[in-house]
Motif scaffolding. Structure first.
Motif, PDB file in Angstrom:
ATOM      1  N   TRP A  37      -5.953  -2.139  -5.197  1.00 34.32           N
ATOM      2  CA  TRP A  37      -5.557  -1.363  -4.008  1.00 34.32           C
ATOM      3  C   TRP A  37      -6.321  -0.046  -3.963  1.00 34.32           C
ATOM      4  O   TRP A  37      -6.910   0.324  -2.944  1.00 34.32           O
ATOM      5  N   GLN A  38      -6.332   0.630  -5.114  1.00 29.25           N
ATOM      6  CA  GLN A  38      -6.963   1.956  -5.160  1.00 29.25           C
ATOM      7  C   GLN A  38      -8.465   1.861  -4.860  1.00 29.25           C
ATOM      8  O   GLN A  38      -8.993   2.638  -4.070  1.00 29.25           O
ATOM      9  N   LEU A  48       2.138  -4.173 -12.665  1.00 30.88           N
ATOM     10  CA  LEU A  48       1.378  -4.262 -11.412  1.00 30.88           C
ATOM     11  C   LEU A  48       0.000  -3.597 -11.507  1.00 30.88           C
ATOM     12  O   LEU A  48      -0.697  -3.508 -10.506  1.00 30.88           O
ATOM     13  N   GLU A  49      -0.356  -3.118 -12.691  1.00 27.87           N
ATOM     14  CA  GLU A  49      -1.547  -2.284 -12.810  1.00 27.87           C
ATOM     15  C   GLU A  49      -2.824  -2.933 -12.250  1.00 27.87           C
ATOM     16  O   GLU A  49      -3.574  -2.268 -11.517  1.00 27.87           O
ATOM     17  N   ALA A  53       0.839  -1.208   0.000  1.00 26.93           N
ATOM     18  CA  ALA A  53       0.000   0.000   0.000  1.00 26.93           C
ATOM     19  C   ALA A  53       0.872   1.255   0.000  1.00 26.93           C
ATOM     20  O   ALA A  53       0.606   2.208  -0.743  1.00 26.93           O
ATOM     21  N   ALA A  54       1.931   1.215   0.801  1.00 28.27           N
ATOM     22  CA  ALA A  54       2.832   2.380   0.855  1.00 28.27           C
ATOM     23  C   ALA A  54       3.529   2.582  -0.481  1.00 28.27           C
ATOM     24  O   ALA A  54       3.681   3.717  -0.953  1.00 28.27           O
ATOM     25  N   PHE A  55       3.917   1.486  -1.109  1.00 28.76           N
ATOM     26  CA  PHE A  55       4.609   1.594  -2.398  1.00 28.76           C
ATOM     27  C   PHE A  55       3.684   2.198  -3.456  1.00 28.76           C
ATOM     28  O   PHE A  55       4.080   3.094  -4.196  1.00 28.76           O
ATOM     29  N   PHE A  56       2.447   1.707  -3.504  1.00 29.05           N
ATOM     30  CA  PHE A  56       1.527   2.236  -4.522  1.00 29.05           C
ATOM     31  C   PHE A  56       1.240   3.715  -4.274  1.00 29.05           C
ATOM     32  O   PHE A  56       1.184   4.509  -5.198  1.00 29.05           O
TER      33      PHE A  56
END
Lengths: 150, 427
Positions: free
Chosen positions: B61-62, B54-55, B21-24
């Motif tokens: 995630w989004q 990774l899309e 989550a932090a990376f995205f």
């Protein structure tokens, strides 16, 4: 009359051979396991390897063919292995060693050719279940002694 | 490994932990990762940019975990990930990524993109979007113990023949020795001379060691395909064998991803620390060298270079040890440009080599390695990963480059000082 009874004597004798002699002896090692390789290209390149008068360009072409054969025969990482096919791969690898210019192989070309030929026999023995450990080495000792005594 | 789209989406959600989550949320879309990836640089295809691979996971995630994403979803303004999306991404995630981690090295905000691809594969495998080759390898690893179907009798035959050649025995299932040696199936099948090399080196250095008949396989296809349960099961087999044999160390052989799996991922997979230490074979050889227990004689006069396997150098941290060893045996050791932690991958790791569908692109991206080699013109390449070795040979053949590829461990074994003949002499 030279007699070879173990790998130390075998390697020492190989180390004393010049480039041309190493190739001829290596070709003999490959020939004795050639029946384990179904790819006809190896039989053809072996004729070149065993020809004392082969030109450098013919040898280079044969090496290229032998290398291409090893890539076609090897078991790729993660695929299911077939030990009989693997025996063919080791025969092709022995042929590559036999045809490689001496300066490119640390430790000479005949020794790796001998090792690959032994591995071809081992691969076959995994399928047949026979205990053939040492048979091919004994055969190679005789081949080399025969070459040195000729 | 029953798979379904629903299971895959759930797996994606489970994989989105705090680092992911932090990376995205911190990705600034700078595109630097693209230039670090040989699948992009050698194809010019923007689809193969690491972050684009990774899309689907980014969208999940989004939509599931970010405020604005959840709002957009509730208003019907975002497009959910579909099975068709995952079908489209399968080749990007498995065929066009070797998990080499070069992208992670250049990310200006420190995102470990390779870590995320690894997570992405969990969702892909659970949704039924993993390559056939990797599925087969994983099945064999679980049922037979080897991704290539190498059974114990085959290893025993290789050992018997090695013993005959060496004139002494190879230790199997010996309790209380210091080291348990693991082998990759690639070594047992394609490079069995590695076993002989190890036996000679360890005899020379006075190392006590054994192979386990119950857990000899070093590789972990559970990690490559992205199924943590299987990956953990394969690690547990090694842990059990190490405990049974009461060894202090487990040796990871010349296989890149095996080292990553057993050394760095293993304890996290099984949820507890090991009772033993894992060392890569090159780490051990360098330790023996430094302690004066491994002595070599003579040096190769050819121009030799070293290809860093990504999982050993970049991801694993074993960078200096192979160089120390190379200097022991090479009079003319030359580094490739961009080497060590920034070396370029050979193009076949991370399961790419076991995926026949990826053959064309695997050889295409080898052009990057060719460019490196063209700058230094080595007489031979030395490496420490059987998979790299086979692929380097394949790539060199494809690009008509006549350069032999050798194993570092095997080359060291060829240079061992004969202690009996050289007693009292300096090497």
């Amino acid at each position: 009359m030279t007699e070879i009874t173990n790998d130390s004597e075998f390697r020492a004798a190989l180390d004393r051979l010049d480039a041309g002699q190493q190739r001829l002896v290596a070709a003999g090692f490959v020939k004795s396991v050639l029946h384990l390789c179904t790819d006809e290209r190896i039989a053809r390149v072996l004729e070149v390897a065993g020809d004392p008068g082969a030109s450098s360009s013919t040898l280079a072409e044969a090496l290229k063919t032998a290398k291409a054969t090893t890539f076609d025969c090897h078991t790729r990482c993660g695929s299911e292995g077939d030990w009989l096919e693997q025996a063919g791969y080791f025969v092709a690898r022995a042929a590559v060693a036999a045809l490689t210019p001496l300066g490119q192989m640390p430790g000479g070309v005949a020794w790796p050719a001998a090792m690959s030929a032994r591995m071809a026999q081992t691969s076959k023995s995994i399928v047949t279940g026979e205990n053939t450990a040492g048979q091919e080495s004994e055969n190679q000792y005789r081949l080399l002694a025969g070459f040195l005594n000729s | 490994m029953s798979a379904s789209f629903e299971r895959g989406i759930n797996a994606f959600k489970e994989q989105i932990d705090a680092p992911v989550a932090a990376f995205f949320s911190s990705c600034v879309r700078c595109g630097l990762c693209a230039e670090a990836c040989l699948f992009y640089t050698e194809t010019g295809d923007p689809e193969r940019t690491p972050i684009n691979k990774l899309e689907p996971m980014r969208r999940i995630w989004q939509q599931e975990y970010s405020f604005w994403g959840k709002l957009a979803s509730s208003l019907g303004l975002s497009r959910p990930v579909t099975d068709a999306d995952l079908t489209e991404w399968e080749t990007l995630v498995y065929d066009s990524c070797t998990l080499c981690g070069r992208c992670s090295m250049v990310c200006p905000v420190g995102n470990d993109i390779a870590y995320m691809i690894r997570k992405m594969r969990e969702g892909m495998a659970a949704s039924g979007h993993a390559p056939e080759g990797l599925i087969g390898a994983t099945r064999r690893a679980v049922t037979i113990g080897s991704p290539m179907g190498v059974k114990l009798p085959a290893l025993q035959a290789q050992i018997r023949h090695t013993e005959k050649d060496l004139g002494y025995s190879i230790p199997v299932d010996v309790e209380g020795v210091d080291y348990l040696l693991l082998l990759s199936s690639m070594e047992i099948m394609n490079f069995p001379e590695f076993i002989s090399a190890i036996a000679r080196i360890f005899k020379h250095a006075g190392v006590t060691w054994t192979i386990s008949s119950e857990a000899f396989e070093a590789t972990n296809s559970g990690i490559q395909i992205g199924v943590s349960e299987i990956a953990a099961e394969l690690v547990e087999r090694i842990v059990a064998a190490a405990a049974k044999l009461k060894v202090k160390y487990v040796i990871s052989p010349e296989c890149g991803h095996a080292y990553m799996a057993i050394r760095w991922e293993g304890p996290n997979l099984i949820g507890r620390p090991y009772d033993f230490k894992v060392v890569h074979i090159l780490e051990l050889l360098d330790e023996l060298r430094a302690a004066g227990r491994l002595k070599t004689s003579g040096k190769e006069t050819q121009r030799l270079t070293y290809h860093d396997p990504c999982q050993i150098s970049r991801r694993g941290g074993v960078v200096q040890q192979p160089r120390n060893l190379m200097h022991e045996i090479a009079a003319d050791f030359v580094e490739m440009p961009e080497t060590g932690t920034m070396n370029w991958c050979c193009g076949a790791g991370g399961g790419v080599s076991s995926n026949e569908r990826a053959d064309e692109i695997r050889l295409k991206v080898f052009n990057r390695k060719k460019k490196q080699l063209d700058q230094i013109h080595p007489d031979a390449i030395i490496s420490a990963c059987s998979n790299c070795r086979i692929h380097l040979e394949d790539g060199l053949e494809e690009y008509e480059m006549d350069i032999p590829v050798l194993s570092l461990t095997e080359t060291i074994a060829e240079h061992l000082l004969d202690r009996e003949q050289n007693e009292g002499q300096e090497p």
